[in-house]
Design an enzyme around this catalytic site. Structure first.
Site, mmCIF file in Angstrom:
data_model
loop_
_atom_site.group_PDB
_atom_site.id
_atom_site.type_symbol
_atom_site.label_atom_id
_atom_site.label_comp_id
_atom_site.label_asym_id
_atom_site.label_seq_id
_atom_site.Cartn_x
_atom_site.Cartn_y
_atom_site.Cartn_z
ATOM 1 N N CYS A 151 0.843 -1.194 0.000
ATOM 2 C CA CYS A 151 0.000 0.000 0.000
ATOM 3 C C CYS A 151 0.887 1.257 0.000
ATOM 4 C CB CYS A 151 -0.997 -0.041 1.161
ATOM 5 S SG CYS A 151 -2.403 1.082 0.901
ATOM 6 N N HIS A 183 -3.710 -4.555 -0.282
ATOM 7 C CA HIS A 183 -3.481 -5.050 1.076
ATOM 8 C C HIS A 183 -3.518 -6.578 1.056
ATOM 9 C CE1 HIS A 183 -3.749 -1.336 3.488
ATOM 10 N NE2 HIS A 183 -4.580 -0.912 2.551
ATOM 11 N N GLU A 194 -2.825 -8.577 3.385
ATOM 12 C CA GLU A 194 -3.329 -9.084 4.670
ATOM 13 C C GLU A 194 -4.855 -9.044 4.750
ATOM 14 O OE1 GLU A 194 -3.217 -4.667 5.448
ATOM 15 O OE2 GLU A 194 -2.152 -6.120 4.186
#
Length: 200
Positions: free
Chosen positions: A79, A182, A184
């Site tokens: 990001c 992202h 995650e």
């Protein structure tokens, strides 16, 4: 050991949990000495470009990350962390880490295309690389961003995403890598990226 750069602008907990799910050990690093001691480094980030640069400079992490990259060990920015790898950004006036030539630019406002780009989009690799190995063809990732990187060298682009225009969503030059999305927050697809990074 994978070091997660803790400078107040990243979702460290979620990143650590995702690495744990793929069997990789992580540790938070917030000083130059801690950065120098790890095998791999992940630079997360949310927020504005200049805020990120300032937060890295205050504790001496800016130069420590540059030194880490110079050592040849794997470095991944995600990001805002990916944008910070570049020379600079139209979002601010401070210079970036300068580990990849190029800069971040804002998406153009156009009918039917909202800025920021927010939600799930495909990231299509443009070449083979261990970081994107074994990714399913329909891999989708979670994005939240108003700026996207434009590498100076086309060969630094690793994956592209379409959002009104085709933009670079992953980069790699040697040991320096970046993902605009992202991982995650991207379920099994993001997990695959993190597993591949841990295996480098």
């Amino acid at each position: 050991m994978i070091g997660l750069v803790d400078y107040g602008l990243g979702n460290i907990g979620s990143v650590a949990n995702m690495f744990k799910r793929v069997g990789a050990e992580t540790t938070r690093v917030s000083t130059p000495d801690e950065v120098a001691a790890v095998d791999k480094l992940l630079l997360p980030g949310v927020g504005s470009f200049d805020a990120g640069v300032t937060k890295l400079r205050e504790p001496g992490l800016f130069d420590a990350i540059r030194d880490f990259a110079g050592s040849g060990r794997p470095l991944l920015g995600i990001c805002l962390g990916m944008q910070l790898l570049m020379d600079g950004s139209d979002e601010g006036g401070l210079p970036g880490l300068g580990l990849l030539a190029g800069r971040s630019v804002r998406f153009d406002d156009s009918p039917g295309m909202r800025v920021p780009h927010m939600g799930w989009s495909h990231a299509t690799p443009v070449r083979e690389d261990p970081l994107v190995e074994d990714l399913p063809a329909d891999s989708r990732f979670y994005f939240v961003h108003s700026f996207h990187v434009v590498p100076a060298a086309q060969e630094d682009t690793l994956a592209v995403t379409d959002y009104g225009v085709s933009f670079t969503s992953m980069v790699r030059s040697g040991n320096v890598m970046g993902a605009q999305f992202h991982p995650e927050k991207s379920h099994t697809f993001g997990m695959a990226i993190m597993r591949n990074f841990a295996a480098l």
